[in-house]
Write a protein that holds these residues in place. Sequence first.
Motif, PDB file in Angstrom:
ATOM      1  N   ALA A 144       0.842  -1.211   0.000  1.00 26.42           N
ATOM      2  CA  ALA A 144       0.000   0.000   0.000  1.00 26.42           C
ATOM      3  C   ALA A 144       0.871   1.253   0.000  1.00 26.42           C
ATOM      4  O   ALA A 144       0.589   2.228  -0.713  1.00 26.42           O
ATOM      5  N   VAL A 145       1.964   1.233   0.779  1.00 19.75           N
ATOM      6  CA  VAL A 145       2.889   2.375   0.814  1.00 19.75           C
ATOM      7  C   VAL A 145       3.484   2.573  -0.577  1.00 19.75           C
ATOM      8  O   VAL A 145       3.497   3.678  -1.134  1.00 19.75           O
ATOM      9  N   ALA A 146       3.969   1.479  -1.169  1.00 16.76           N
ATOM     10  CA  ALA A 146       4.647   1.593  -2.466  1.00 16.76           C
ATOM     11  C   ALA A 146       3.688   2.075  -3.549  1.00 16.76           C
ATOM     12  O   ALA A 146       4.052   2.911  -4.393  1.00 16.76           O
ATOM     13  N   LEU A 147       2.442   1.582  -3.534  1.00 17.98           N
ATOM     14  CA  LEU A 147       1.488   1.985  -4.578  1.00 17.98           C
ATOM     15  C   LEU A 147       1.111   3.467  -4.416  1.00 17.98           C
ATOM     16  O   LEU A 147       1.047   4.217  -5.397  1.00 17.98           O
ATOM     17  N   GLN A 148       0.903   3.886  -3.179  1.00 17.00           N
ATOM     18  CA  GLN A 148       0.565   5.305  -2.970  1.00 17.00           C
ATOM     19  C   GLN A 148       1.759   6.202  -3.314  1.00 17.00           C
ATOM     20  O   GLN A 148       1.592   7.270  -3.895  1.00 17.00           O
ATOM     21  N   ASP A 149       2.966   5.774  -2.974  1.00 13.27           N
ATOM     22  CA  ASP A 149       4.156   6.570  -3.316  1.00 13.27           C
ATOM     23  C   ASP A 149       4.321   6.654  -4.835  1.00 13.27           C
ATOM     24  O   ASP A 149       4.702   7.694  -5.370  1.00 13.27           O
ATOM     25  N   TYR A 150       4.011   5.540  -5.509  1.00 12.76           N
ATOM     26  CA  TYR A 150       4.112   5.541  -6.971  1.00 12.76           C
ATOM     27  C   TYR A 150       3.134   6.569  -7.562  1.00 12.76           C
ATOM     28  O   TYR A 150       3.511   7.392  -8.404  1.00 12.76           O
ATOM     29  N   VAL A 151       1.890   6.543  -7.083  1.00 14.78           N
ATOM     30  CA  VAL A 151       0.885   7.476  -7.612  1.00 14.78           C
ATOM     31  C   VAL A 151       1.285   8.917  -7.278  1.00 14.78           C
ATOM     32  O   VAL A 151       1.169   9.819  -8.114  1.00 14.78           O
ATOM     33  N   ARG A 152       1.795   9.114  -6.066  1.00  9.03           N
ATOM     34  CA  ARG A 152       2.200  10.476  -5.670  1.00  9.03           C
ATOM     35  C   ARG A 152       3.309  10.992  -6.601  1.00  9.03           C
ATOM     36  O   ARG A 152       3.278  12.144  -7.040  1.00  9.03           O
ATOM     37  N   ALA A 153       4.262  10.143  -6.942  1.00 12.06           N
ATOM     38  CA  ALA A 153       5.366  10.567  -7.813  1.00 12.06           C
ATOM     39  C   ALA A 153       4.841  10.924  -9.207  1.00 12.06           C
ATOM     40  O   ALA A 153       5.265  11.912  -9.821  1.00 12.06           O
ATOM     41  N   ILE A 154       3.890  10.122  -9.719  1.00 19.28           N
ATOM     42  CA  ILE A 154       3.310  10.423 -11.040  1.00 19.28           C
ATOM     43  C   ILE A 154       2.570  11.770 -10.977  1.00 19.28           C
ATOM     44  O   ILE A 154       2.686  12.605 -11.881  1.00 19.28           O
ATOM     45  N   LEU A 155       1.836  11.992  -9.901  1.00 22.34           N
ATOM     46  CA  LEU A 155       1.093  13.259  -9.767  1.00 22.34           C
ATOM     47  C   LEU A 155       2.055  14.444  -9.696  1.00 22.34           C
ATOM     48  O   LEU A 155       1.834  15.473 -10.337  1.00 22.34           O
ATOM     49  N   ASP A 156       3.132  14.282  -8.936  1.00 18.62           N
ATOM     50  CA  ASP A 156       4.114  15.374  -8.833  1.00 18.62           C
ATOM     51  C   ASP A 156       4.688  15.684 -10.205  1.00 18.62           C
ATOM     52  O   ASP A 156       4.860  16.856 -10.573  1.00 18.62           O
ATOM     53  N   ALA A 157       4.973  14.628 -10.971  1.00 15.60           N
ATOM     54  CA  ALA A 157       5.537  14.847 -12.312  1.00 15.60           C
ATOM     55  C   ALA A 157       4.545  15.606 -13.192  1.00 15.60           C
ATOM     56  O   ALA A 157       4.925  16.515 -13.937  1.00 15.60           O
ATOM     57  N   ARG A 158       3.260  15.255 -13.103  1.00 11.52           N
ATOM     58  CA  ARG A 158       2.244  15.947 -13.919  1.00 11.52           C
ATOM     59  C   ARG A 158       2.056  17.396 -13.478  1.00 11.52           C
ATOM     60  O   ARG A 158       1.800  18.269 -14.280  1.00 11.52           O
ATOM     61  N   ARG A 159       2.184  17.617 -12.175  1.00 15.81           N
ATOM     62  CA  ARG A 159       2.023  18.995 -11.682  1.00 15.81           C
ATOM     63  C   ARG A 159       3.127  19.867 -12.259  1.00 15.81           C
ATOM     64  O   ARG A 159       2.873  20.982 -12.685  1.00 15.81           O
ATOM     65  N   SER A 160       4.348  19.328 -12.280  1.00 14.99           N
ATOM     66  CA  SER A 160       5.444  20.184 -12.754  1.00 14.99           C
ATOM     67  C   SER A 160       5.508  20.218 -14.277  1.00 14.99           C
ATOM     68  O   SER A 160       6.007  21.172 -14.841  1.00 14.99           O
ATOM     69  N   ALA A 161       5.007  19.187 -14.951  1.00 17.17           N
ATOM     70  CA  ALA A 161       5.030  19.188 -16.429  1.00 17.17           C
ATOM     71  C   ALA A 161       3.710  18.626 -16.950  1.00 17.17           C
ATOM     72  O   ALA A 161       3.631  17.448 -17.307  1.00 17.17           O
ATOM     73  N   PRO A 162       2.643  19.455 -16.966  1.00 13.64           N
ATOM     74  CA  PRO A 162       1.344  18.959 -17.426  1.00 13.64           C
ATOM     75  C   PRO A 162       1.405  18.453 -18.865  1.00 13.64           C
ATOM     76  O   PRO A 162       2.213  18.944 -19.656  1.00 13.64           O
ATOM     77  N   ARG A 163       0.578  17.443 -19.153  1.00 10.98           N
ATOM     78  CA  ARG A 163       0.460  16.933 -20.528  1.00 10.98           C
ATOM     79  C   ARG A 163      -1.001  17.003 -20.933  1.00 10.98           C
ATOM     80  O   ARG A 163      -1.850  17.375 -20.129  1.00 10.98           O
ATOM     81  N   ASP A 164      -1.278  16.550 -22.149  1.00 15.01           N
ATOM     82  CA  ASP A 164      -2.685  16.522 -22.566  1.00 15.01           C
ATOM     83  C   ASP A 164      -3.244  15.146 -22.185  1.00 15.01           C
ATOM     84  O   ASP A 164      -3.505  14.306 -23.041  1.00 15.01           O
ATOM     85  N   ASP A 165      -3.376  14.899 -20.889  1.00 16.40           N
ATOM     86  CA  ASP A 165      -3.912  13.602 -20.473  1.00 16.40           C
ATOM     87  C   ASP A 165      -4.865  13.784 -19.298  1.00 16.40           C
ATOM     88  O   ASP A 165      -5.021  14.893 -18.759  1.00 16.40           O
TER      89      ASP A 165
END
Length: 412
Positions: free
Chosen positions: A200-221
């Motif tokens: 659960a920790v690893a899955l939430q950390d994975y999602v958090r990292a993806i969200l952080d990446a999108r926040r700093s570099a938004p895409r058309d997704d």
Amino acid sequence: MDGTEETTRDAGVPRLPEGVPTLTVAELEADPHGTFRTWRPRLPVIGHEVAGFVVLRAGDVDRLMRDSRAQATETLYPETRGIPEGRLFDIFAHGMLTANGAVHRRRRSPFTRTFAARMIEGLRPRIRAAAESLVRDWLPDGEVDLVARYTALIPAQTIADILGLPHDDIPRFTQLAYDVSRVLSFTFEPEDIPDLEAAAVALQDYVRAILDARRSAPRDDFLSRFLAEAGAAGDLTSDEVIVQLVQLIIGGTDTTRVAGALQAALLLQHPEQWAALRRDPGLIPAAVAESLRYEPSVGSAGRVAREAIDLDGTIVPAGSMIMLSTLSALRDEAAFRDPDTFDIRRDDLPRLHPIFGGGAHRCIGEALARVELEEGLGALTRLAPGLRLTGGMPVLHGHSGIRRIGPLHVAT
Ligand code: HEM
């Protein structure tokens, strides 16, 4: 099993009504269909050694999915299973699946448009092409595990495309999703909790990292649009955003992987029905629906009785945990003709398939699951018509939550 024994107070069931037996997890796991078949004509509910009451009959399961006296469990379930805090606990504390009322609506509504049937139909050609490409990949290998090479990959690739997750991450996030989803079954022991928590920790950390990446570099997704809209509205906390995405990843991968494998196995086990599908692809939606009925990938939905509930004279006391058994309801002889016969031509399935639940929590991914299952089956019948089972039916565990499956060995 004398019908009057005390269940643990932790399970939220002070005392079972007289004459209602308590079944053990071992009994239920050994033969869930057989056990439910024995008890369903006699009683509307049976006791469960961990989960309170199991509601057995189709009519009751359907009604209670919509009944305000039977509410989502919030954090009661992890608390009763020895998980009083932590990141596994957070999935229940912050997710839509276990929430009620306005909190549930707030958590679910940002996703309803994306998963609406009209939007999902637009993905059908892409899902078809992806399924065909997967079949072409393994076809030359002769003998394969259809779960690993096919039925797991269709939903994983699709949810990755919808949410904007890199395809290279599929092995990682799917394994974590399957590990976390085990918490919804009764196939884990207290000593397994640290592993579930780590997943659960690893899955939430994975999602958090993806969200952080999108926040700093938004895409058309989807994720970038979602963050812009959710951020503007300020409706969800950051924990809630992460947990809804985790629930979509789990719901979007594990359930459909198991359903895809079971439908292929059932059809290959019934060669005349497999041949009929090959001749008439118009039967595919009915074959998907019948497979979901006959051997469902989700065995139950959990609720808690906020008031006493009378089921044909058996009283489920207020405060009890309730398992609405889709597994039992879908084989109820009062609802289906010859329920233990697999028949893709049956005409007694309701328009709203009970496997996806009912009421406010009805599966948000239903349209997606159907398209994936239909296109997955279609590609098999077109491109691998000579497919056959080499090792029998896959091993299936679980009488509740998301059921667990072993490999499905087939040869082309
Ligand atoms: C064969 C495949 C599937 C089956 C059998 C299934 C079954 C269910 C059931 C029975 C519920 C209701 C649970 C309850 O009332 O407590 C549910 C809810 C849910 N499903 Fe599915 N599901 C499937 C596929 C999917 C997919 C592909 C997704 C991903 C989008 C998904 C995401 C969810 C979510 C997020 C919820 C919670 C909805 C809410 O609480 O409002 N499911 N599903």
